[in-house]
Design a protein around this motif. Structure first.
Motif, PDB file in Angstrom:
ATOM      1  N   ILE A  13      71.608  21.900  16.125  1.00 21.59           N
ATOM      2  CA  ILE A  13      71.617  22.514  16.722  1.00 21.59           C
ATOM      3  C   ILE A  13      71.509  22.479  18.060  1.00 21.59           C
ATOM      4  O   ILE A  13      70.711  21.956  18.365  1.00 21.59           O
ATOM      5  N   ALA A  14      72.219  23.583  19.309  1.00 23.44           N
ATOM      6  CA  ALA A  14      72.330  23.381  20.163  1.00 23.44           C
ATOM      7  C   ALA A  14      71.533  24.496  20.874  1.00 23.44           C
ATOM      8  O   ALA A  14      71.190  25.720  20.853  1.00 23.44           O
ATOM      9  N   ASN A  15      70.865  24.042  21.985  1.00 25.51           N
ATOM     10  CA  ASN A  15      68.974  25.243  22.502  1.00 25.51           C
ATOM     11  C   ASN A  15      69.225  24.529  23.872  1.00 25.51           C
ATOM     12  O   ASN A  15      69.557  24.033  24.408  1.00 25.51           O
ATOM     13  N   VAL A  16      69.701  26.021  24.904  1.00 20.38           N
ATOM     14  CA  VAL A  16      69.336  25.790  26.068  1.00 20.38           C
ATOM     15  C   VAL A  16      68.499  26.738  26.974  1.00 20.38           C
ATOM     16  O   VAL A  16      67.559  27.608  25.878  1.00 20.38           O
ATOM     17  N   SER A  17      67.513  26.040  27.912  1.00 26.23           N
ATOM     18  CA  SER A  17      66.183  26.317  28.627  1.00 26.23           C
ATOM     19  C   SER A  17      66.723  26.468  29.849  1.00 26.23           C
ATOM     20  O   SER A  17      67.331  25.626  30.652  1.00 26.23           O
ATOM     21  N   CYS A  18      66.661  27.694  30.762  1.00 31.18           N
ATOM     22  CA  CYS A  18      66.830  27.984  32.280  1.00 31.18           C
ATOM     23  C   CYS A  18      65.701  27.971  33.053  1.00 31.18           C
ATOM     24  O   CYS A  18      64.536  29.028  33.069  1.00 31.18           O
ATOM     25  N   LEU A  19      65.414  26.999  33.128  1.00 30.89           N
ATOM     26  CA  LEU A  19      64.031  26.696  34.333  1.00 30.89           C
ATOM     27  C   LEU A  19      64.213  27.655  35.533  1.00 30.89           C
ATOM     28  O   LEU A  19      65.009  26.695  36.814  1.00 30.89           O
ATOM     29  N   PRO A  20      63.351  28.537  36.441  1.00 31.75           N
ATOM     30  CA  PRO A  20      63.340  28.585  37.362  1.00 31.75           C
ATOM     31  C   PRO A  20      62.509  27.877  38.649  1.00 31.75           C
ATOM     32  O   PRO A  20      61.615  27.450  37.563  1.00 31.75           O
ATOM     33  N   GLY A  21      62.547  27.764  39.584  1.00 31.56           N
ATOM     34  CA  GLY A  21      62.202  26.655  40.798  1.00 31.56           C
ATOM     35  C   GLY A  21      60.828  27.669  40.501  1.00 31.56           C
ATOM     36  O   GLY A  21      60.262  28.791  40.229  1.00 31.56           O
ATOM     37  N   LYS A  22      59.992  26.077  41.799  1.00 36.08           N
ATOM     38  CA  LYS A  22      58.468  26.847  41.537  1.00 36.08           C
ATOM     39  C   LYS A  22      58.245  28.286  41.999  1.00 36.08           C
ATOM     40  O   LYS A  22      57.513  28.914  42.003  1.00 36.08           O
ATOM     41  N   GLN A  23      58.878  28.444  43.384  1.00 35.92           N
ATOM     42  CA  GLN A  23      59.207  29.561  44.015  1.00 35.92           C
ATOM     43  C   GLN A  23      59.692  30.813  43.812  1.00 35.92           C
ATOM     44  O   GLN A  23      59.561  32.107  44.473  1.00 35.92           O
ATOM     45  N   ASP A  24      60.452  30.960  42.502  1.00 37.93           N
ATOM     46  CA  ASP A  24      61.279  31.832  41.768  1.00 37.93           C
ATOM     47  C   ASP A  24      60.372  32.499  41.132  1.00 37.93           C
ATOM     48  O   ASP A  24      59.923  32.077  40.314  1.00 37.93           O
ATOM     49  N   ASN A  25      60.587  33.797  41.312  1.00 34.30           N
ATOM     50  CA  ASN A  25      59.407  34.679  39.831  1.00 34.30           C
ATOM     51  C   ASN A  25      60.580  35.142  38.924  1.00 34.30           C
ATOM     52  O   ASN A  25      59.954  36.032  38.313  1.00 34.30           O
TER      53      ASN A  25
END
Ligand SMILES: Nc1ncnc2c1ncn2[C@@H]1O[C@H](COP(=O)(O)OP(=O)(O)O)[C@@H](O)[C@H]1O
Ligand SMILES: [Mg+2]
Length: 375
Positions: A169-181
């Protein structure tokens, strides 16, 4: 400076292609892969596990026997890892064992991983942490995917970015930048390699399509593709998770027969490869960010699907303004990421640290995940 600690992570994914074992070193929040091995599951055991996806009815005696046999395979994988490495057992703080998922039903809610940790702890002599997913479900979460929290730590130099894990199965992670809240988000997108693997196995007598070379020769059947994309799972919003009990060969067969379509195995493979690429791409493109500048444009692919060159090409084609590549390009072994996650989860558990997953799974709060078995 904190002394480095060593952990072993054990994973067998929905592909049931084998048990992955990773040895990691953790110091000052930095995770380093020291060693990795992928061991095959005994053929009979693999067949029994795959059969359960299509038909999850099982006699208790067989269930208990599988619980023990999967544990045995996890023990063998640990021993194989240790025998190819010079590290002393006393140096290893703990094993994190995922087990083999045989049933995942967030609506019930319950999820079941087998390979009992008592056998692993007693036979390896190493404290074993296991049963991570059910803690999240007990708090109303999907119990999956868990990778986004670990991806955030592992890909910390790359954030903001997407990480796509293409296993069965496929899964996706959406990772914000360090400065991003923004919080991390992630979900299962649907089939990864599992439907393609089934065609390879039954029609071509190979376990999978190496580099996607067979799919590359096929023609995509647009009518079938569009019908498959109508599955409500693709259209649902996150949090969501799925398994091989939803996307299996029978589902494809029924669609083929309803639509009166006859096609070659190669064309079917090309169409299923396109389904994986397009469903991932569409769901990545659906992510809304408060500020356009914050939108991640890098897509790192991990899991066995990262070796399918044709699949990656199709993914890049559908994600024109993003850059898509295997995590190998930044020296992260795509095959080892899930097992590394299990090792990392063991460390979080022993530190009683809640794992940042509520924003992914929809659980009421971030929870300490897993139980501990002593040697
Ligand atoms: N060289 C390769 N070319 C194409 N596909 C591959 C290759 N190596 C592995 N795969 C695919 O990856 C799958 C295993 O991926 P994995 O990440 O272990 O999945 P899971 O987590 O479900 O076990 C295989 O079943 C196969 O479909
Ligand atoms: Mg695997």
């Amino acid at each position: 400076m904190q002394q480095p600690k060593y952990f072993i992570g054990l994973m067998s994914g929905t592909s049931a292609d084998g048990v992955d074992a990773a040895l990691i070193k953790s110091s000052n929040h930095e995770i380093q892969l020291i060693d990795f091995i992928s061991t095959e599951l005994p053929t009979q055991l693999k067949q029994s596990l795959l059969k359960l996806n299509a038909n999850p009815n099982i006699h208790l005696e067989e269930f208990c026997s599988l619980h023990k046999k999967v544990a045995d395979s996890f023990i063998s994988a640990t021993q194989a890892l240790l025998s190819q490495n010079t590290i002393k057992i006393e140096k290893i703080t703990a094993i994190g064992s995922h087990g083999q998922t045989i049933y995942h039903a967030p609506d019930l809610p319950m999820t079941l991983q087998i390979g009992h940790p008592a056998f692993i702890a007693k036979n390896t002599g190493i404290t074993t942490v296991a049963d991570f997913r059910v803690d999240d479900m007990a708090l109303g979460g999907q119990g999956a995917p868990f990778a986004p929290a670990f991806h955030k730590a592992l890909f910390s130099q790359e954030n903001p970015c997407f990480v796509v894990n293409i296993g069965g199965i496929a899964n996706v992670s959406c990772l914000p930048g360090k400065q991003d809240n923004q919080k991390i988000i992630g979900w299962d997108t649907g089939p990864g390699n599992s439907l393609m693997d089934e065609v390879c196995h039954t029609e071509l007598n190979i376990p999978y399509d190496p580099s996607g070379k067979n799919a590359r020769q096929g023609n995509i059947h647009n009518k079938l593709l569009n019908e498959m994309l109508k599955h409500p799972y693709f259209l649902a919003n996150y949090p969501k998770s799925t398994g091989r009990d939803t996307f299996h060969a029978k589902w494809v067969k029924t669609l083929l027969s309803n639509l009166n379509i006859e096609m070659s195995a190669i064309d079917l493979l090309a169409t299923l490869c396109e389904l994986t690429a397009l469903s991932i791409a569409q769901q990545i493109k659906s992510v809304k960010y408060s500020s356009k500048d914050m939108l991640p444009l890098k897509v790192w692919v991990v899991g066995g699907g990262a070796y399918n060159d044709y699949l990656l090409e199709r993914l890049q084609l559908h994600l024109k303004s993003y850059s898509v590549a295997s995590s190998q390009l930044i020296d992260i072994n795509p095959s080892a990421v899930e097992a590394m996650m299990c090792a990392w989860l063991a460390e979080q558990r022993l530190n009683n640290k809640p794992v940042e997953l509520a924003s992914v799974t929809g659980a009421k709060r971030n929870a300490v995940l897993g139980g501990t078995w002593h040697p």
